[in-house]
Design a protein around this motif. Structure first.
Motif, PDB file in Angstrom:
ATOM      1  N   ASP A 134      42.109  45.168  50.489  1.00  0.00           N
ATOM      2  CA  ASP A 134      41.026  45.034  51.465  1.00  0.00           C
ATOM      3  C   ASP A 134      40.105  43.863  51.118  1.00  0.00           C
ATOM      4  OD1 ASP A 134      42.043  47.269  52.709  1.00  0.00           O
ATOM      5  OD2 ASP A 134      40.566  48.652  51.830  1.00  0.00           O
ATOM      6  N   PHE A 135      39.851  43.702  49.832  1.00  0.00           N
ATOM      7  CA  PHE A 135      38.985  42.607  49.388  1.00  0.00           C
ATOM      8  C   PHE A 135      39.589  41.255  49.759  1.00  0.00           C
ATOM      9  CE2 PHE A 135      37.494  39.630  46.078  1.00  0.00           C
ATOM     10  CZ  PHE A 135      36.127  39.712  46.299  1.00  0.00           C
ATOM     11  N   ALA A 136      40.887  41.098  49.527  1.00  0.00           N
ATOM     12  CA  ALA A 136      41.548  39.838  49.884  1.00  0.00           C
ATOM     13  C   ALA A 136      41.551  39.631  51.395  1.00  0.00           C
ATOM     14  CB  ALA A 136      42.975  39.828  49.343  1.00  0.00           C
ATOM     15  N   ASN A 137      41.706  40.704  52.144  1.00  0.00           N
ATOM     16  CA  ASN A 137      41.780  40.586  53.594  1.00  0.00           C
ATOM     17  C   ASN A 137      40.449  40.208  54.242  1.00  0.00           C
ATOM     18  OD1 ASN A 137      44.530  41.083  53.768  1.00  0.00           O
ATOM     19  ND2 ASN A 137      44.279  43.295  54.024  1.00  0.00           N
ATOM     20  N   ARG A 138      39.336  40.362  53.512  1.00  0.00           N
ATOM     21  CA  ARG A 138      38.047  40.010  54.101  1.00  0.00           C
ATOM     22  C   ARG A 138      37.378  38.809  53.416  1.00  0.00           C
ATOM     23  NH1 ARG A 138      36.502  44.771  51.095  1.00  0.00           N
ATOM     24  NH2 ARG A 138      34.861  44.264  49.567  1.00  0.00           N
ATOM     25  N   THR A 139      38.078  38.189  52.467  1.00  0.00           N
ATOM     26  CA  THR A 139      37.531  37.017  51.755  1.00  0.00           C
ATOM     27  C   THR A 139      38.578  35.908  51.741  1.00  0.00           C
ATOM     28  OG1 THR A 139      38.350  37.648  49.570  1.00  0.00           O
ATOM     29  CG2 THR A 139      36.215  38.566  50.251  1.00  0.00           C
ATOM     30  N   GLU A 140      38.250  34.803  51.051  1.00  0.00           N
ATOM     31  CA  GLU A 140      39.217  33.709  50.929  1.00  0.00           C
ATOM     32  C   GLU A 140      40.270  33.970  49.865  1.00  0.00           C
ATOM     33  OE1 GLU A 140      35.565  31.759  48.870  1.00  0.00           O
ATOM     34  OE2 GLU A 140      36.005  33.716  49.762  1.00  0.00           O
ATOM     35  N   ILE A 141      40.146  35.067  49.101  1.00  0.00           N
ATOM     36  CA  ILE A 141      41.141  35.392  48.085  1.00  0.00           C
ATOM     37  C   ILE A 141      42.507  35.578  48.748  1.00  0.00           C
ATOM     38  CG2 ILE A 141      41.867  37.123  46.390  1.00  0.00           C
ATOM     39  CD1 ILE A 141      39.510  35.423  45.482  1.00  0.00           C
ATOM     40  N   ASN A 142      43.513  34.881  48.229  1.00  0.00           N
ATOM     41  CA  ASN A 142      44.866  35.018  48.786  1.00  0.00           C
ATOM     42  C   ASN A 142      45.920  35.253  47.715  1.00  0.00           C
ATOM     43  OD1 ASN A 142      45.141  32.521  47.579  1.00  0.00           O
ATOM     44  ND2 ASN A 142      45.549  31.395  49.475  1.00  0.00           N
ATOM     45  N   ALA A 143      45.495  35.520  46.470  1.00  0.00           N
ATOM     46  CA  ALA A 143      46.434  35.734  45.384  1.00  0.00           C
ATOM     47  C   ALA A 143      45.772  36.532  44.277  1.00  0.00           C
ATOM     48  CB  ALA A 143      46.929  34.396  44.830  1.00  0.00           C
ATOM     49  N   TYR A 144      46.597  37.256  43.520  1.00  0.00           N
ATOM     50  CA  TYR A 144      46.129  37.945  42.324  1.00  0.00           C
ATOM     51  C   TYR A 144      47.052  37.619  41.159  1.00  0.00           C
ATOM     52  CZ  TYR A 144      42.930  40.739  45.155  1.00  0.00           C
ATOM     53  OH  TYR A 144      41.912  41.134  45.992  1.00  0.00           O
ATOM     54  N   VAL A 145      46.451  37.492  39.990  1.00  0.00           N
ATOM     55  CA  VAL A 145      47.195  37.350  38.747  1.00  0.00           C
ATOM     56  C   VAL A 145      47.251  38.724  38.099  1.00  0.00           C
ATOM     57  CG1 VAL A 145      47.306  36.229  36.485  1.00  0.00           C
ATOM     58  CG2 VAL A 145      46.353  34.991  38.447  1.00  0.00           C
ATOM     59  N   ILE A 146      48.460  39.219  37.832  1.00  0.00           N
ATOM     60  CA  ILE A 146      48.615  40.512  37.174  1.00  0.00           C
ATOM     61  C   ILE A 146      49.535  40.348  35.972  1.00  0.00           C
ATOM     62  CG2 ILE A 146      48.220  41.743  39.337  1.00  0.00           C
ATOM     63  CD1 ILE A 146      51.196  42.416  39.410  1.00  0.00           C
ATOM     64  N   ASP A 147      49.407  41.256  35.029  1.00  0.00           N
ATOM     65  CA  ASP A 147      50.162  41.134  33.777  1.00  0.00           C
ATOM     66  C   ASP A 147      51.612  41.573  33.923  1.00  0.00           C
ATOM     67  OD1 ASP A 147      47.978  40.181  32.438  1.00  0.00           O
ATOM     68  OD2 ASP A 147      47.492  42.062  31.423  1.00  0.00           O
ATOM     69  N   ILE A 148      52.494  40.727  33.415  1.00  0.00           N
ATOM     70  CA  ILE A 148      53.879  41.111  33.136  1.00  0.00           C
ATOM     71  C   ILE A 148      53.956  41.567  31.681  1.00  0.00           C
ATOM     72  CG2 ILE A 148      56.243  40.264  32.861  1.00  0.00           C
ATOM     73  CD1 ILE A 148      55.650  38.275  35.143  1.00  0.00           C
ATOM     74  N   LYS A 149      53.449  40.708  30.802  1.00  0.00           N
ATOM     75  CA  LYS A 149      53.406  40.984  29.356  1.00  0.00           C
ATOM     76  C   LYS A 149      51.953  40.810  28.936  1.00  0.00           C
ATOM     77  CE  LYS A 149      55.486  39.264  25.001  1.00  0.00           C
ATOM     78  NZ  LYS A 149      54.383  38.531  24.332  1.00  0.00           N
ATOM     79  N   GLY A 150      51.375  41.873  28.375  1.00  0.00           N
ATOM     80  CA  GLY A 150      49.943  41.895  28.128  1.00  0.00           C
ATOM     81  C   GLY A 150      49.517  41.328  26.788  1.00  0.00           C
ATOM     82  N   ASP A 151      48.227  41.499  26.486  1.00  0.00           N
ATOM     83  CA  ASP A 151      47.600  40.823  25.358  1.00  0.00           C
ATOM     84  C   ASP A 151      48.191  41.190  24.002  1.00  0.00           C
ATOM     85  OD1 ASP A 151      46.011  39.642  27.205  1.00  0.00           O
ATOM     86  OD2 ASP A 151      44.123  40.494  26.511  1.00  0.00           O
ATOM     87  N   TYR A 152      48.771  42.355  23.877  1.00  0.00           N
ATOM     88  CA  TYR A 152      49.345  42.758  22.583  1.00  0.00           C
ATOM     89  C   TYR A 152      50.857  42.969  22.658  1.00  0.00           C
ATOM     90  CZ  TYR A 152      44.729  42.914  20.595  1.00  0.00           C
ATOM     91  OH  TYR A 152      43.479  42.543  20.138  1.00  0.00           O
ATOM     92  N   GLY A 153      51.463  42.506  23.749  1.00  0.00           N
ATOM     93  CA  GLY A 153      52.926  42.533  23.824  1.00  0.00           C
ATOM     94  C   GLY A 153      53.514  43.613  24.686  1.00  0.00           C
ATOM     95  N   ASN A 154      52.677  44.453  25.306  1.00  0.00           N
ATOM     96  CA  ASN A 154      53.192  45.513  26.165  1.00  0.00           C
ATOM     97  C   ASN A 154      53.719  44.938  27.477  1.00  0.00           C
ATOM     98  OD1 ASN A 154      52.482  47.823  24.491  1.00  0.00           O
ATOM     99  ND2 ASN A 154      50.370  47.281  24.944  1.00  0.00           N
ATOM    100  N   ILE A 155      54.829  45.471  27.949  1.00  0.00           N
ATOM    101  CA  ILE A 155      55.447  45.046  29.204  1.00  0.00           C
ATOM    102  C   ILE A 155      55.069  46.058  30.279  1.00  0.00           C
ATOM    103  CG2 ILE A 155      57.597  44.391  30.342  1.00  0.00           C
ATOM    104  CD1 ILE A 155      56.866  42.714  27.830  1.00  0.00           C
ATOM    105  N   TYR A 156      54.505  45.579  31.385  1.00  0.00           N
ATOM    106  CA  TYR A 156      53.911  46.484  32.371  1.00  0.00           C
ATOM    107  C   TYR A 156      54.864  46.856  33.499  1.00  0.00           C
ATOM    108  CZ  TYR A 156      49.500  46.126  29.965  1.00  0.00           C
ATOM    109  OH  TYR A 156      48.518  46.211  29.012  1.00  0.00           O
ATOM    110  N   TYR A 157      56.087  47.180  33.137  1.00  0.00           N
ATOM    111  CA  TYR A 157      57.060  47.730  34.073  1.00  0.00           C
ATOM    112  C   TYR A 157      58.208  48.303  33.248  1.00  0.00           C
ATOM    113  CZ  TYR A 157      59.583  43.367  33.163  1.00  0.00           C
ATOM    114  OH  TYR A 157      60.225  42.327  32.541  1.00  0.00           O
ATOM    115  N   LYS A 158      59.126  48.972  33.896  1.00  0.00           N
ATOM    116  CA  LYS A 158      60.283  49.523  33.197  1.00  0.00           C
ATOM    117  C   LYS A 158      61.343  48.433  33.052  1.00  0.00           C
ATOM    118  CE  LYS A 158      63.405  53.492  33.056  1.00  0.00           C
ATOM    119  NZ  LYS A 158      63.783  54.775  33.705  1.00  0.00           N
ATOM    120  N   SER A 159      61.526  47.964  31.838  1.00  0.00           N
ATOM    121  CA  SER A 159      62.448  46.860  31.565  1.00  0.00           C
ATOM    122  C   SER A 159      63.824  47.382  31.159  1.00  0.00           C
ATOM    123  CB  SER A 159      61.875  45.989  30.434  1.00  0.00           C
ATOM    124  OG  SER A 159      62.789  44.979  30.065  1.00  0.00           O
TER     125      SER A 159
END
Length: 357
Positions: free
Chosen positions: A62-87
């Motif tokens: 909703d925030f993107a749909n009402r502002t100029e935001i058109n992209a998000y950066v999300i983690d694949i591999k996080g700050d300490y090495g965790n993978i944020y999906y089932k690999s």
């Protein structure tokens, strides 16, 4: 720390890479999910907790749909090495690095709302695989290097080809999910100005920047040709012509195999009392967001434009937080006025894309 006076030689592309240590993971060689058509990015970085439930995910849609935001950066591999999906990568599974989170659902939801998804990979900082495979880790006095700064961070050794292959396998798997871009963070060595450690494979005559460049070349060669690759770098390399802290990041070398760099030009990240940028002296940089961002980007733009044959683009990270840790008198509360000032600085410096951290 203030940037060290610089070696002003311009590096040329270096194609020398370490020999492979094992066969690459090939299980992810499936037909990639379609990506969105490219648009200039106006993005926010989202922590995993910001989109891992339906209510929060919908909030950011909703925030993107009402502002100029058109992209998000999300983690694949996080700050300490965790993978944020089932690999399905054997080393990831064996190291218990991944979760069961359905990242596909998030990407699909964003794409249904014409929101681009940029996958962030914390490249060489990693506590998970370095515990499972200590042979890949940077060492100190014969043991795995651990940062003595309260973070206890460990690092993959960028001079070790096995480190490249581990990260490369994650990239190969992730690009099939429909990420619109792969963004490397911590694509560097730990600062020698802060830590002592040893590198097992550092060759005589090779600089650390050569290994970072070699890594990006390796990744470029294992992903589909239309994959957008970017890297987060400190703001320092835009104004320091020497590899300050020996982290392997110089503007003239890092971009030969990338599409974008995202320098972290946060006003709070410069010397809080005294910093010279583009010939201008700032006594309290965090209190002057427009001037600091504008002059840092202007100095960097001159550097990038001076490299013959470079096609590197710049999409800076700008400050979306209040740096109260700087102490009274040295920070300002960041809000709409400061956010807009930084966006204007990006545009005035000749760029059209940005990301808020």
């Amino acid at each position: 720390a203030t940037p060290i006076p610089a070696d002003t030689t311009t590096p040329t592309p270096n194609s020398t890479t370490p020999e492979p240590t094992s066969a690459p993971y090939t299980g992810a060689e499936t037909t990639p999910v379609p990506k969105l058509p490219f648009e200039p990015v106006k993005a926010l970085y989202l922590k995993p907790g910001s989109y891992q439930n339906e209510k929060q995910l919908q909030h950011y849609i909703d925030f993107a749909n009402r502002t100029e935001i058109n992209a998000y950066v999300i983690d694949i591999k996080g700050d300490y090495g965790n993978i944020y999906y089932k690999s399905e990568i054997p080393d990831v599974v064996a190291a218990k690095a991944c979760s069961d989170f359905n990242i596909h659902k998030v990407i699909d939801k964003f794409h249904q709302n014409n929101i681009r998804v940029i996958g962030r990979i914390v490249t060489f900082k990693d506590n998970v695989i370095t515990n499972y495979k200590p042979s890949l880790a940077i060492k100190h006095n014969g043991s795995t290097f651990v940062a003595q700064d309260g973070t206890n961070a460990q690092w993959l050794d960028p001079t070790n080809r096995g480190s490249w292959e581990y990260v490369g396998n994650i990239v190969r798997e992730a690009v099939t999910f429909g990420f619109d871009e792969i963004k490397f963070d911590y694509i560097r060595f730990p600062e020698t100005s802060l830590y002592e450690y040893e590198l097992q494979n550092l060759e005589e005559g090779k600089a650390r920047r050569d290994y970072i460049e070699g890594f990006t070349e390796y990744i470029r060669n294992i992903v589909p040709s239309d994959t957008i690759l970017s890297a987060d770098i400190f703001g320092w390399p835009l104004i320091a012509t020497r590899d300050s802290g020996e982290i392997g990041q110089t503007v003239e070398s890092i971009g030969w195999h990338l599409d974008y760099i995202s320098p972290m030009v946060y006003p709070s990240h410069f010397d809080k009392k005294s910093q010279t940028i583009n010939g201008i002296h700032f006594t309290k940089p965090d209190l002057q967001p427009y001037e600091v961002v504008y002059n840092t980007l202007l100095a960097g733009k001159k550097r990038i434009d001076s490299v013959e044959g470079y096609n590197l683009k710049c999409r800076p990270y700008i400050q979306g937080f209040t740096a109260s840790y700087l102490g009274n008198g040295y920070y300002t509360e960041y809000g709409v006025e400061e956010y807009r000032a930084q966006i204007k600085a990006v545009y005035d410096a000749g760029y059209e894309e940005w990301i808020f951290w």
